[in-house]
Design an enzyme around this catalytic site. Structure first.
Site, PDB file in Angstrom:
ATOM      1  N   ASP A  55      35.630  43.015  47.728  1.00  0.00           N
ATOM      2  CA  ASP A  55      36.177  41.944  46.891  1.00  0.00           C
ATOM      3  C   ASP A  55      36.712  42.487  45.570  1.00  0.00           C
ATOM      4  O   ASP A  55      36.303  43.556  45.107  1.00  0.00           O
ATOM      5  CB  ASP A  55      35.092  40.919  46.554  1.00  0.00           C
ATOM      6  N   HIS A 201      32.191  45.729  46.516  1.00  0.00           N
ATOM      7  CA  HIS A 201      33.278  45.511  45.554  1.00  0.00           C
ATOM      8  C   HIS A 201      34.006  46.821  45.273  1.00  0.00           C
ATOM      9  O   HIS A 201      33.353  47.841  45.024  1.00  0.00           O
ATOM     10  CB  HIS A 201      32.730  44.928  44.252  1.00  0.00           C
TER      11      HIS A 201
END
Length: 247
Positions: A55, A201
């Site tokens: 993400d 991430h």
């Protein structure tokens, strides 16, 4: 005759209903809720496969390092990108696609969702999806809302954009200043089994500075564990989930 008190009561009831419609789906952020009510939203797929997702990118400082490591490991992943950042760094998005990765939608910007804003959701989510199409050449299939909070407005916007919401079934808690590769690996492997979707991430845009380094350091260790357990690692497109298609 409608009295002022009756009108006020009706208005309050409508406001409560709107708030319930907007906030109610956010309960799926709780892992036990979505595991029970919606295994697909939890990212449960092919029991022989682990979906690897990232993400908050693309980020020109950190994302290329993940791409190099993924290439070294011969692993492809799904990147949930922010539309505004993809528009800013389209060459990085094109590189992701050229190297075999899948682009998905994380929204236009990374914002908190608590106040109902259906009109804005209905504008911005298709805008992000269109940006992915323009940069990557394929219309995206998947949507993961910022912070994993799927409100009624975000859900409606995703359906209109032809996107399927997918959260995660294992994460590394890699966004904190205290995160380490060993800690990220421990967090993920605590929930690691065939069919899970892993959240990491590739950017610290909304995380502690340089926290992405913990996820990057954990990546080869995680892939090794999956392979030792006989599980393939790849993008959501290979995870056996059925995607929504725009009408």
């Amino acid at each position: 005759m409608v009295t002022a008190r009756t009108a006020a009561g009706l208005a309050a009831g409508a406001a409560a209903a709107t708030a319930g419609w907007h906030i109610g789906p956010a309960a799926t952020w709780i892992p036990a809720v979505r595991r029970t009510l919606s295994p697909a939203l939890d990212g449960r797929g092919d029991p022989g496969h682990v979906a690897l997702t990232f993400d908050d990118g693309p980020d020109p400082h950190s994302t290329p390092r993940f791409l190099r490591e993924l290439d070294r490991l011969s692993v492809r992943a799904t990147f949930f990108v922010l539309g505004a950042e993809l528009r800013r760094y389209p060459e990085l998005g094109r590189r992701m696609v050229a190297e075999g990765h899948e682009l998905a939608v994380h929204g236009w910007r990374h914002e908190w969702p608590w106040y109902p804003r259906l009109g804005r959701d209905l504008r911005e989510l298709p805008r992000a999806a269109d940006t992915v199409l323009q940069v990557g050449g394929e219309r995206p299939l998947w949507y993961r809302p910022p912070y994993g909070i799927l409100t009624g407005g975000r859900w409606a916007a995703a359906r209109r954009a032809g996107l399927r919401p997918v959260l995660w079934s294992a994460w590394g808690r890699d966004w904190t200043a205290e995160a380490t590769p060993a800690g990220v690996l421990s967090e993920v492997t605590g929930s690691l089994r065939g069919g899970v979707t892993v959240l990491l991430h590739d950017s610290d845009r909304v995380s502690a500075p340089d926290s992405w380094r913990a996820a990057l350091g954990a990546l080869p260790l995680l892939v090794a564990v999956c392979r030792e357990r006989g599980m393939r690692v790849g993008p959501l497109g290979e995870h056996g989930l059925q995607a929504h298609r725009a009408a």
